[in-house]
Design an enzyme around this catalytic site. Structure first.
Site, short mmCIF file in Angstrom:
data_model
loop_
_atom_site.label_atom_id
_atom_site.label_comp_id
_atom_site.label_asym_id
_atom_site.label_seq_id
_atom_site.Cartn_x
_atom_site.Cartn_y
_atom_site.Cartn_z
N ASP A 193 77.75 25.37 60.38
CA ASP A 193 78.42 24.18 59.61
C ASP A 193 79.10 22.98 60.69
OD1 ASP A 193 76.18 25.06 58.17
OD2 ASP A 193 78.42 25.47 56.48
N1 URA Z 1 78.03 29.57 56.09
C1 URA Z 1 78.74 29.22 56.09
O1 URA Z 1 78.15 28.53 54.96
N2 URA Z 1 78.45 27.87 56.72
C2 URA Z 1 79.04 28.70 57.73
O2 URA Z 1 79.30 27.59 59.14
C3 URA Z 1 78.92 30.17 58.55
C4 URA Z 1 78.67 30.61 57.48
#
Ligand code: URA
Length: 236
Positions: free
Chosen positions: A103
């Site tokens: 993310d």
């Molecule tokens: N899980 C999440 O919620 N975000 C990420 O970036 C990776 C795994």
């Protein structure tokens, strides 16, 4: 391929730096000193040496990025900065892409490569390559959460595969999570299902490949094929 491009790809420096090396006479091709950076070479069949040492040809590039927050895990975006904007200029034309996604606000280990097979193997659900994260939560994780993670969680019509949740012995608000799949917002959604919100998330490892602690957010280092292959070292 041009000689300067080849040497730059093989990590001998920027096109400008390798151009200077070539003009100094430090480079030989099949035993002959060459002075022109634009000489066409065949990386597989020509014997290319720099200061007498043979240059080993690598078909693919593997980069470890310590992804900073605020950068998209995408190849290009018209408006926002992406992880590709962090790649050094001499590698920018290699057709690199992020192998998997984090993310925008997640930090930590992200691999960039031009090796589609490698990325495919790493991401294929059947290979169950483990990815380890450190999450900071708005309230401490509980024993019941550990059991729910271990059983797999059904949430919002989606089923998240069993995952390992471990406490951080020092910080009650921090926890370690190991996933073997990579669904959208998976860590955040699993904690949300347990009534906790993730306030910070960092990926620490993929398979047996750990984020280099010496790498600061935004920094990149090149990996050898052997280092990159550690991703698969713990697969069944
Ligand atoms: N899980 C999440 O919620 N975000 C990420 O970036 C990776 C795994």
């Amino acid at each position: 391929m041009r000689l300067d491009k080849f040497l730059s790809n093989e990590n001998y420096g920027s096109r400008k730096a390798v151009g200077a090396l070539i003009r100094r006479g430090a480079v030989t091709v099949n035993g002959q000193a060459v002075r022109s950076a634009d000489l066409a070479v065949d990386p597989v069949h020509d014997e290319i040496r720099v200061l007498g040492a043979a240059v080993v040809y690598h078909e693919h590039v593997y980069l470890m990025l310590h992804k900073p927050a605020g950068v998209l895990s995408a190849s290009r975006d018209a408006r926002q900065r992406t992880v590709l904007d962090l790649v050094p200029a001499e590698l920018s034309r290699r057709g690199l892409f992020p192998a998997g996604r984090l993310d925008r606000d997640t930090t930590g280990l992200l691999l960039l490569t031009d090796d589609g097979d490698f990325a495919h193997r790493m991401l294929a659900p059947k290979n169950r390559v483990p990815k380890r994260y450190r999450a900071v939560l708005d309230r401490p994780a509980e024993e019941a959460d550990r059991a729910r993670f271990a059983a797999g969680i059904a949430e919002g019509g989606e089923l998240f595969a069993p995952a390992v949740l471990e406490a951080d012995g020092d910080d009650p608000l921090a926890a370690y999570v190991t996933l073997t799949e990579g669904k959208y917002h998976e860590v955040k959604r699993m904690f949300h299902a347990c009534g906790k919100e993730v306030v910070a998330l960092e990926r620490l490892s993929i398979g047996a490949l750990e984020l280099d602690k010496g790498l600061k957010p935004g920094e990149i280092k090149r990996l050898t094929v052997e280092e990159a292959s550690k991703v698969f070292a713990v697969c069944k």
